[in-house]
Design an enzyme around this catalytic site. Sequence first.
Site, PDB file in Angstrom:
ATOM      1  N   THR A 159      36.252  64.696  57.042  1.00  0.00           N
ATOM      2  CA  THR A 159      37.549  65.376  56.998  1.00  0.00           C
ATOM      3  C   THR A 159      37.329  66.851  56.668  1.00  0.00           C
ATOM      4  OG1 THR A 159      38.613  63.341  56.323  1.00  0.00           O
ATOM      5  CG2 THR A 159      39.814  65.384  55.875  1.00  0.00           C
ATOM      6  N   ALA A 162      56.496  51.258  45.931  1.00  0.00           N
ATOM      7  CA  ALA A 162      56.540  52.117  44.743  1.00  0.00           C
ATOM      8  C   ALA A 162      55.501  51.642  43.731  1.00  0.00           C
ATOM      9  CB  ALA A 162      57.934  52.055  44.128  1.00  0.00           C
ATOM     10  N   GLY A 163      55.036  52.550  42.909  1.00  0.00           N
ATOM     11  CA  GLY A 163      54.038  52.171  41.913  1.00  0.00           C
ATOM     12  C   GLY A 163      53.628  53.359  41.062  1.00  0.00           C
ATOM     13  N   ASN A 200      47.304  62.015  56.665  1.00  0.00           N
ATOM     14  CA  ASN A 200      47.089  61.634  55.264  1.00  0.00           C
ATOM     15  C   ASN A 200      48.145  62.254  54.349  1.00  0.00           C
ATOM     16  OD1 ASN A 200      44.986  59.934  55.645  1.00  0.00           O
ATOM     17  ND2 ASN A 200      43.472  61.111  54.513  1.00  0.00           N
ATOM     18  N   LYS A 220      44.406  64.692  61.326  1.00  0.00           N
ATOM     19  CA  LYS A 220      43.880  63.996  60.141  1.00  0.00           C
ATOM     20  C   LYS A 220      44.614  64.443  58.869  1.00  0.00           C
ATOM     21  CE  LYS A 220      41.272  61.960  57.198  1.00  0.00           C
ATOM     22  NZ  LYS A 220      40.914  60.589  57.061  1.00  0.00           N
ATOM     23  N   LEU A 280      40.040  55.319  58.440  1.00  0.00           N
ATOM     24  CA  LEU A 280      39.592  54.052  57.865  1.00  0.00           C
ATOM     25  C   LEU A 280      40.087  53.956  56.427  1.00  0.00           C
ATOM     26  CD1 LEU A 280      35.840  54.260  58.994  1.00  0.00           C
ATOM     27  CD2 LEU A 280      37.787  53.342  60.271  1.00  0.00           C
ATOM     28  N   ASP A 337      20.260  59.462  56.314  1.00  0.00           N
ATOM     29  CA  ASP A 337      20.848  59.839  55.028  1.00  0.00           C
ATOM     30  C   ASP A 337      19.756  60.458  54.162  1.00  0.00           C
ATOM     31  OD1 ASP A 337      23.680  58.562  53.579  1.00  0.00           O
ATOM     32  OD2 ASP A 337      22.235  59.642  52.354  1.00  0.00           O
ATOM     33  N   CYS A 369      40.723  60.007  49.215  1.00  0.00           N
ATOM     34  CA  CYS A 369      41.296  60.714  50.367  1.00  0.00           C
ATOM     35  C   CYS A 369      42.602  61.445  50.066  1.00  0.00           C
ATOM     36  CB  CYS A 369      41.504  59.726  51.504  1.00  0.00           C
ATOM     37  SG  CYS A 369      40.004  58.815  51.879  1.00  0.00           S
ATOM     38  N   GLU A 379      38.423  60.320  61.099  1.00  0.00           N
ATOM     39  CA  GLU A 379      38.480  58.866  60.857  1.00  0.00           C
ATOM     40  C   GLU A 379      39.794  58.497  60.172  1.00  0.00           C
ATOM     41  OE1 GLU A 379      38.325  57.522  57.643  1.00  0.00           O
ATOM     42  OE2 GLU A 379      37.954  59.375  56.540  1.00  0.00           O
TER      43      GLU A 379
HETATM   44  C1  UGA Z   1      43.565  56.525  53.288  1.00  0.00           C
HETATM   45  C2  UGA Z   1      44.318  56.333  54.611  1.00  0.00           C
HETATM   46  O1  UGA Z   1      45.204  55.210  54.517  1.00  0.00           O
HETATM   47  C3  UGA Z   1      43.341  56.144  55.770  1.00  0.00           C
HETATM   48  O2  UGA Z   1      44.052  56.078  56.990  1.00  0.00           O
HETATM   49  C4  UGA Z   1      42.384  57.337  55.802  1.00  0.00           C
HETATM   50  O3  UGA Z   1      41.434  57.231  56.846  1.00  0.00           O
HETATM   51  C5  UGA Z   1      41.648  57.409  54.493  1.00  0.00           C
HETATM   52  O4  UGA Z   1      42.626  57.584  53.441  1.00  0.00           O
HETATM   53  C6  UGA Z   1      40.699  58.587  54.559  1.00  0.00           C
HETATM   54  O5  UGA Z   1      41.164  59.729  54.692  1.00  0.00           O
HETATM   55  O6  UGA Z   1      39.482  58.374  54.598  1.00  0.00           O
HETATM   56  P1  UGA Z   1      42.477  54.873  51.460  1.00  0.00           P
HETATM   57  O7  UGA Z   1      42.381  56.066  50.579  1.00  0.00           O
HETATM   58  O8  UGA Z   1      41.278  54.002  51.602  1.00  0.00           O
HETATM   59  O9  UGA Z   1      42.893  55.309  52.972  1.00  0.00           O
HETATM   60  O10 UGA Z   1      43.620  53.941  50.888  1.00  0.00           O
HETATM   61  P2  UGA Z   1      45.142  53.588  51.180  1.00  0.00           P
HETATM   62  O11 UGA Z   1      45.234  52.163  51.479  1.00  0.00           O
HETATM   63  O12 UGA Z   1      45.752  54.522  52.124  1.00  0.00           O
HETATM   64  O13 UGA Z   1      45.779  53.801  49.720  1.00  0.00           O
HETATM   65  C7  UGA Z   1      45.719  55.060  49.059  1.00  0.00           C
HETATM   66  C8  UGA Z   1      46.498  54.994  47.762  1.00  0.00           C
HETATM   67  O14 UGA Z   1      47.897  54.899  48.010  1.00  0.00           O
HETATM   68  C9  UGA Z   1      46.149  53.798  46.862  1.00  0.00           C
HETATM   69  O15 UGA Z   1      46.021  54.247  45.535  1.00  0.00           O
HETATM   70  C10 UGA Z   1      47.347  52.858  47.003  1.00  0.00           C
HETATM   71  O16 UGA Z   1      47.567  52.085  45.853  1.00  0.00           O
HETATM   72  C11 UGA Z   1      48.466  53.864  47.201  1.00  0.00           C
HETATM   73  N1  UGA Z   1      49.634  53.308  47.915  1.00  0.00           N
HETATM   74  C12 UGA Z   1      49.539  52.929  49.217  1.00  0.00           C
HETATM   75  C13 UGA Z   1      50.859  53.214  47.257  1.00  0.00           C
HETATM   76  O17 UGA Z   1      50.967  53.566  46.058  1.00  0.00           O
HETATM   77  N2  UGA Z   1      51.931  52.713  47.926  1.00  0.00           N
HETATM   78  C14 UGA Z   1      51.856  52.326  49.230  1.00  0.00           C
HETATM   79  O18 UGA Z   1      52.896  51.897  49.794  1.00  0.00           O
HETATM   80  C15 UGA Z   1      50.629  52.433  49.887  1.00  0.00           C
END
Ligand code: UGA
Length: 439
Positions: free
Chosen positions: A122, A254-255, A210, A206, A155, A33, A262, A153
Site C-alpha cells: 500500500t 458497532a464496537g 480502506n 486502495k 486481503l 525475503d 491497515c 491488495e
Molecule cells: C482491511 C480491509 O478489510 C482489507 O480489504 C484490506 O486489504 C486490508 O485492510 C489491508 O489494507 O491490507 P483487515 O485489517 O485485515 O483488512 O481487517 P478487517 O476485517 O477489515 O477489520 C479491520 C478492523 O475493523 C477490525 O479491528 C474489526 O474489528 C473492525 N471492524 C470491522 C468493526 O469494528 N466493525 C465492522 O463492521 C467491521
Amino acid sequence: MRTIRIAVAGTGYVGLVTAAVLAHVGHDVVGVDVDEERVRTLNSGGCPIFEPGLPELLEESRDNLTFTLDYREACADADVVFIAVPTPERVDGSANLKYVFASVEQVAEAMGSSCVVVVKSTVPIGTGDRVQRHLATLLAGTGREVEVVANPEFLSQGTAVKDMLHASRVIIGVESERAREVMARVYADLPSPLLFMERRSAEMVKYASNNFLALKIAYINEIANLCDLLGADIDDVARGMGADPRIGDKFLRAGIGYGGSCFPKDTKALHWLSSFHDREIKTVKAAIEVNAVQKISLIKRAHRYHSDFEGLTVAVLGLAFKPGTDDLREAPSLDNVAILLDAGADVRVWDPYAMDNFKRFYPDEVTYCASIPEALADADMCLILTEWPDVLSLDPAVFVEQMRHPLVLDGRNCYALDEMARHALVYESIGRRTVGTAR
Ligand code: UGA
C-alpha cells in the site's frame, strides 16, 4: 500459454498469500525475503504466520513455489516481480517507503533483460511513477527495461486466502498495453473480474476503499453512542440501514473501533497526504479522532461502576484486533490493558491465539489464562475486546458462576440482550440498552 515466472519480494501475509495463490494457479513462483528464519521455515514446509488455509495452499504448491534470500535467484528469470514489502507509518503519519525502494533497487540489480514490476504494497498515490523513474535511472545504459504496475491488495487477515482466490475485483493500474497483457495472463486462471485503469487511479482505489470502510465503522460507532443516549438499539438500526442496498450491510458492526495493520495506518497516511497537498479530507480526520476515543470507551463505562480501579480484578476476553488472527497491531487491548494496569487493576487475560504476542508487551504484568472461566475467576469486571467464537458461544451463566461481581462490558456486542437479561449480571454493550442494574 507459457507459465509465467513470478518473483514475490516480501513474504509477510500479503506476499505469502499472493505467492501461494499464484503458484496454486500454475505459475512458477519464487518468494524472496531478507528474514533468514522465515525463509528457512518456508523452505522446510512450515508456515511462519497464522492465516487460515495458507499452510495447506503452501503444501499443495510446493512443486512450483520456492523461497530464497537471494534476489538474483528470484528475479534473474522472472517475467513479473511483485513488491509486497511493508510500508510502515512514519511519526507524522505518512507511509515510509524505504523498504519498497530498497526492494526495487535489488530487483534492478538482479533482473534479466526485461520484467514487469508490480507494486502490491500500500503506497501513496504517485509512488508507481516514482518507482518507474527510479528504475529508469538505475537501468540507464544497460539495455534492460521494466514496466511498473500498481496492483493493490484487498486481503483481510484471517480470510486472506479466500479473498485472493475469490476476489470481488482485481485492481490493476497500467501505463502500457504490454503491462496490461502480462497482468491479464498473471490473473487469467482466477475467477475475479480485472479492472484496468491508470496507475495513480489504482493506487487511489486502495486508499479510498480502506478509508471508506474505516469511515463506515467510525460512523456506525458514533450513531451507536447516540443510540446509547437516546434509547435506540444499534443492532436494529444497522439492520435497518444495511437492508438498503445503496448502504449495504457490511462494516456496520458497532464496537470499540477498528485496529489492525491497515485501517489505522491508511487513514493516517491519506490524512497526511491530503493535508500535505492542502486538501485535508475532513471526514478521514474525523474517523481517526472518533476511533481513538472509541477504543477506550469501555473504560469510561467502567468508571460508572468503579471510580477507581485500584485492586480490582479485571478479566479481558480477547486481545487480537479481530478474531481469526494473532495480530495485535493497533488492537484496542493494548490501550485498555495499559490503562487498567496503570490504574492498579489486577488484569487476567484470555485469547486463543494472541497471548504469546501479548507477552512481548507484558511478560509478567498480567495473568495469562488458558480458558475463559479461568480468566473470569473472582473478577470484579470483564471487558470483551474480541468476538472470538469461544466468546460468542459462551453460556452467560459462566459469568455469574465465575465472577465475584458479574459486570460485563462488551465491546463487540456478542450477546442477545434478552438472553443476558435472564442472568443475574450487569451487561453493557455498545449502542444498546444496559441489562441488569448497577450496584
Ligand atoms: C482491511 C480491509 O478489510 C482489507 O480489504 C484490506 O486489504 C486490508 O485492510 C489491508 O489494507 O491490507 P483487515 O485489517 O485485515 O483488512 O481487517 P478487517 O476485517 O477489515 O477489520 C479491520 C478492523 O475493523 C477490525 O479491528 C474489526 O474489528 C473492525 N471492524 C470491522 C468493526 O469494528 N466493525 C465492522 O463492521 C467491521
